[in-house]
Scaffold this motif. Structure first.
Motif, PDB file in Angstrom:
ATOM      1  N   VAL A 135       0.978  -0.938   0.087  1.00  0.00           N
ATOM      2  CA  VAL A 135      -0.013   0.043  -0.005  1.00  0.00           C
ATOM      3  C   VAL A 135       1.080   1.249  -0.128  1.00  0.00           C
ATOM      4  CG1 VAL A 135      -1.812   1.179   1.115  1.00  0.00           C
ATOM      5  CG2 VAL A 135      -1.734  -1.309   1.257  1.00  0.00           C
ATOM      6  N   GLU A 136       0.708   1.976  -0.964  1.00  0.00           N
ATOM      7  CA  GLU A 136       1.985   2.912  -0.911  1.00  0.00           C
ATOM      8  C   GLU A 136       1.322   4.433  -0.769  1.00  0.00           C
ATOM      9  OE1 GLU A 136       2.900   3.253  -5.317  1.00  0.00           O
ATOM     10  OE2 GLU A 136       3.942   1.394  -5.520  1.00  0.00           O
ATOM     11  N   THR A 137       2.318   5.205  -0.856  1.00  0.00           N
ATOM     12  CA  THR A 137       2.084   6.643  -0.318  1.00  0.00           C
ATOM     13  C   THR A 137       0.635   7.345  -0.449  1.00  0.00           C
ATOM     14  OG1 THR A 137       4.653   6.976  -0.441  1.00  0.00           O
ATOM     15  CG2 THR A 137       3.178   8.912   0.148  1.00  0.00           C
ATOM     16  N   GLY A 138       0.154   7.796   0.668  1.00  0.00           N
ATOM     17  CA  GLY A 138      -1.103   8.763   0.555  1.00  0.00           C
ATOM     18  C   GLY A 138      -2.365   8.051   0.277  1.00  0.00           C
ATOM     19  N   VAL A 139      -2.538   6.632   0.156  1.00  0.00           N
ATOM     20  CA  VAL A 139      -3.503   5.922  -0.105  1.00  0.00           C
ATOM     21  C   VAL A 139      -4.665   6.090   1.142  1.00  0.00           C
ATOM     22  CG1 VAL A 139      -4.480   3.589  -0.255  1.00  0.00           C
ATOM     23  CG2 VAL A 139      -2.370   4.009  -1.541  1.00  0.00           C
ATOM     24  N   SER A 140      -5.853   6.143   0.705  1.00  0.00           N
ATOM     25  CA  SER A 140      -6.981   6.254   1.921  1.00  0.00           C
ATOM     26  C   SER A 140      -7.807   4.995   1.555  1.00  0.00           C
ATOM     27  CB  SER A 140      -7.383   7.680   1.499  1.00  0.00           C
ATOM     28  OG  SER A 140      -8.948   7.693   2.458  1.00  0.00           O
ATOM     29  N   ILE A 141      -8.106   4.325   2.543  1.00  0.00           N
ATOM     30  CA  ILE A 141      -9.131   3.211   2.513  1.00  0.00           C
ATOM     31  C   ILE A 141     -10.202   3.222   3.724  1.00  0.00           C
ATOM     32  CG2 ILE A 141      -9.238   0.803   2.724  1.00  0.00           C
ATOM     33  CD1 ILE A 141      -6.283   0.546   2.150  1.00  0.00           C
ATOM     34  N   ASP A 142     -11.324   3.634   3.330  1.00  0.00           N
ATOM     35  CA  ASP A 142     -12.539   4.040   3.839  1.00  0.00           C
ATOM     36  C   ASP A 142     -12.909   2.780   4.813  1.00  0.00           C
ATOM     37  OD1 ASP A 142     -12.255   6.539   3.279  1.00  0.00           O
ATOM     38  OD2 ASP A 142     -14.055   6.440   1.922  1.00  0.00           O
ATOM     39  N   PRO A 143     -14.024   2.889   5.505  1.00  0.00           N
ATOM     40  CA  PRO A 143     -14.490   1.909   6.628  1.00  0.00           C
ATOM     41  C   PRO A 143     -15.173   0.580   5.749  1.00  0.00           C
ATOM     42  CG  PRO A 143     -14.952   3.851   7.392  1.00  0.00           C
ATOM     43  CD  PRO A 143     -14.484   4.070   5.973  1.00  0.00           C
ATOM     44  N   GLY A 144     -14.752  -0.494   6.358  1.00  0.00           N
ATOM     45  CA  GLY A 144     -15.507  -1.423   5.758  1.00  0.00           C
ATOM     46  C   GLY A 144     -14.982  -2.231   4.646  1.00  0.00           C
ATOM     47  N   VAL A 145     -13.742  -1.785   4.114  1.00  0.00           N
ATOM     48  CA  VAL A 145     -13.413  -2.417   3.048  1.00  0.00           C
ATOM     49  C   VAL A 145     -12.615  -3.545   3.214  1.00  0.00           C
ATOM     50  CG1 VAL A 145     -11.312  -1.786   1.086  1.00  0.00           C
ATOM     51  CG2 VAL A 145     -12.857  -0.026   1.880  1.00  0.00           C
ATOM     52  N   ALA A 146     -12.732  -4.608   2.485  1.00  0.00           N
ATOM     53  CA  ALA A 146     -12.071  -5.925   2.654  1.00  0.00           C
ATOM     54  C   ALA A 146     -11.261  -6.082   1.355  1.00  0.00           C
ATOM     55  CB  ALA A 146     -13.305  -7.161   2.551  1.00  0.00           C
ATOM     56  N   ILE A 147      -9.794  -6.507   1.715  1.00  0.00           N
ATOM     57  CA  ILE A 147      -8.734  -6.540   0.582  1.00  0.00           C
ATOM     58  C   ILE A 147      -8.142  -8.120   0.977  1.00  0.00           C
ATOM     59  CG2 ILE A 147      -6.465  -5.817  -0.047  1.00  0.00           C
ATOM     60  CD1 ILE A 147      -7.325  -3.023   1.005  1.00  0.00           C
ATOM     61  N   GLY A 148      -7.887  -8.738  -0.159  1.00  0.00           N
ATOM     62  CA  GLY A 148      -7.512 -10.171  -0.389  1.00  0.00           C
ATOM     63  C   GLY A 148      -5.938  -9.867  -0.081  1.00  0.00           C
ATOM     64  N   ASP A 149      -5.264 -11.099  -0.741  1.00  0.00           N
ATOM     65  CA  ASP A 149      -3.827 -11.276  -0.538  1.00  0.00           C
ATOM     66  C   ASP A 149      -3.044 -10.816  -1.903  1.00  0.00           C
ATOM     67  OD1 ASP A 149      -4.128 -12.813   1.627  1.00  0.00           O
ATOM     68  OD2 ASP A 149      -4.394 -14.646   0.557  1.00  0.00           O
ATOM     69  N   PHE A 150      -1.928 -10.394  -1.697  1.00  0.00           N
ATOM     70  CA  PHE A 150      -1.095 -10.184  -2.787  1.00  0.00           C
ATOM     71  C   PHE A 150      -1.561  -8.875  -3.573  1.00  0.00           C
ATOM     72  CE2 PHE A 150       0.337 -14.325  -1.747  1.00  0.00           C
ATOM     73  CZ  PHE A 150       1.638 -14.113  -1.405  1.00  0.00           C
ATOM     74  N   CYS A 151      -2.156  -7.894  -3.159  1.00  0.00           N
ATOM     75  CA  CYS A 151      -2.614  -6.785  -3.638  1.00  0.00           C
ATOM     76  C   CYS A 151      -1.515  -5.592  -3.881  1.00  0.00           C
ATOM     77  CB  CYS A 151      -3.986  -6.195  -3.323  1.00  0.00           C
ATOM     78  SG  CYS A 151      -5.290  -7.415  -3.574  1.00  0.00           S
ATOM     79  N   THR A 152      -1.662  -4.758  -4.901  1.00  0.00           N
ATOM     80  CA  THR A 152      -0.632  -3.651  -4.937  1.00  0.00           C
ATOM     81  C   THR A 152      -1.839  -2.336  -5.084  1.00  0.00           C
ATOM     82  OG1 THR A 152       1.189  -4.830  -5.750  1.00  0.00           O
ATOM     83  CG2 THR A 152       0.910  -2.344  -6.002  1.00  0.00           C
ATOM     84  N   ILE A 153      -1.688  -1.352  -4.278  1.00  0.00           N
ATOM     85  CA  ILE A 153      -2.339  -0.186  -4.423  1.00  0.00           C
ATOM     86  C   ILE A 153      -1.362   0.977  -4.451  1.00  0.00           C
ATOM     87  CG2 ILE A 153      -4.337   1.083  -3.282  1.00  0.00           C
ATOM     88  CD1 ILE A 153      -5.239  -1.221  -1.811  1.00  0.00           C
ATOM     89  N   GLN A 154      -1.407   1.568  -5.578  1.00  0.00           N
ATOM     90  CA  GLN A 154      -0.245   2.524  -5.792  1.00  0.00           C
ATOM     91  C   GLN A 154      -0.698   4.006  -5.116  1.00  0.00           C
ATOM     92  OE1 GLN A 154       0.669   2.491  -9.867  1.00  0.00           O
ATOM     93  NE2 GLN A 154       2.592   1.323  -9.327  1.00  0.00           N
ATOM     94  N   ALA A 155       0.344   4.753  -5.156  1.00  0.00           N
ATOM     95  CA  ALA A 155       0.234   6.146  -4.362  1.00  0.00           C
ATOM     96  C   ALA A 155      -1.220   7.091  -4.701  1.00  0.00           C
ATOM     97  CB  ALA A 155       1.317   7.094  -4.828  1.00  0.00           C
ATOM     98  N   GLY A 156      -1.849   7.430  -3.899  1.00  0.00           N
ATOM     99  CA  GLY A 156      -2.979   8.306  -3.757  1.00  0.00           C
ATOM    100  C   GLY A 156      -4.281   7.738  -4.241  1.00  0.00           C
ATOM    101  N   ALA A 157      -4.500   6.548  -4.234  1.00  0.00           N
ATOM    102  CA  ALA A 157      -5.568   5.858  -4.548  1.00  0.00           C
ATOM    103  C   ALA A 157      -6.487   6.003  -3.344  1.00  0.00           C
ATOM    104  CB  ALA A 157      -5.294   4.199  -4.989  1.00  0.00           C
ATOM    105  N   ARG A 158      -8.001   6.276  -3.733  1.00  0.00           N
ATOM    106  CA  ARG A 158      -8.764   6.137  -2.750  1.00  0.00           C
ATOM    107  C   ARG A 158      -9.871   5.097  -3.016  1.00  0.00           C
ATOM    108  NH1 ARG A 158      -5.504   9.327  -1.516  1.00  0.00           N
ATOM    109  NH2 ARG A 158      -5.351  11.674  -1.164  1.00  0.00           N
ATOM    110  N   ILE A 159      -9.887   4.317  -1.774  1.00  0.00           N
ATOM    111  CA  ILE A 159     -10.925   3.168  -1.859  1.00  0.00           C
ATOM    112  C   ILE A 159     -12.233   3.602  -1.113  1.00  0.00           C
ATOM    113  CG2 ILE A 159     -10.955   0.911  -1.411  1.00  0.00           C
ATOM    114  CD1 ILE A 159      -8.774   1.450  -3.383  1.00  0.00           C
ATOM    115  N   GLY A 160     -13.380   3.720  -1.597  1.00  0.00           N
ATOM    116  CA  GLY A 160     -14.590   3.822  -0.969  1.00  0.00           C
ATOM    117  C   GLY A 160     -15.157   2.862   0.235  1.00  0.00           C
TER     118      GLY A 160
END
Length: 202
Positions: A135-160
């Motif tokens: 999970v890279e710099t500045g990522v925002s992950i909001d409540p209730g998010v479920a993430i599995g294995d071996f994911c890449t979330i690059q800088a500044g992404a926003r997950i609702g």
């Protein structure tokens, strides 16, 4: 996030390995060495920390047999990360999640092992993150998010809120995922995308 004050070994020598060292420094955690997949890198250094050996060498196996050592997985590419995890699967040393001191992680979020969390990441309550994610710099992950294995979330992404992300998903720089959608295994979401509907498997 509490990280044990014992020596860690960083598995991976690319840019994510360099960031992992900075994360360790932010936590005042001692890094003993790097392990690499590339024979030609052995005995070199990264910012004064030695690259001890290849991850599959006998010397590395002996090092990783020490239960007092902690392992940090730091590979940018998903396939490389999976290969490194497979290579150390017999290790007695514990694989840990490590987050930069500037990251904000709710006490009500649940993170597995082997995750690497860059600076200024925000993970809000009731997020569930499995194992070996980057999970890279500045990522925002909001409540209730479920993430599995071996994911890449690059800088500044926003997950609702309440988004479901399956294994091995790549989310590019600055992408925005709308609340409540699902992203299938192996999906690739490009940089700057605004995703409003479910994404099928890749």
């Amino acid at each position: 996030m509490e990280v044990s004050k014992v020596p860690v070994i960083i598995v991976g020598t690319g840019n994510s390995g360099k960031v992992a060292l900075e994360i360790a420094n932010s936590l005042e955690v001692l890094v003993y060495s790097f392990l690499t997949a590339k024979e030609e890198e052995v005995n070199q250094e990264i910012n004064d920390i030695p690259i001890f050996n290849t991850v599959e060498s006998q010397d590395s196996a002996a090092l990783l047999a020490d239960e007092n050592v902690k392992i940090v997985i730091a590979e940018q590419e998903i396939a490389d990360r999976k290969a490194m995890v497979e290579a150390i699967s017999d290790a007695k040393a514990e694989t840990i999640t490590m987050a930069h001191a500037s990251a904000i992680i709710s006490s009500h979020a649940k993170l597995g092992v082997g995750n690497l969390i860059y600076p200024s990441v925000v993970i809000l309550p009731n997020v569930s993150m499995a194992n070996c994610n980057l999970v890279e710099t500045g990522v925002s992950i909001d409540p209730g998010v479920a993430i599995g294995d071996f994911c890449t979330i690059q800088a500044g992404a926003r997950i609702g809120a309440d988004v479901s992300i399956d294994d091995e998903v790549f989310i590019g720089t600055g992408a925005i995922l709308r609340k409540g959608i699902s992203v299938g295994k192996g999906a690739i979401i490009g940089a700057g995308s605004v995703v409003m509907t479910d994404v099928e498997e890749g």
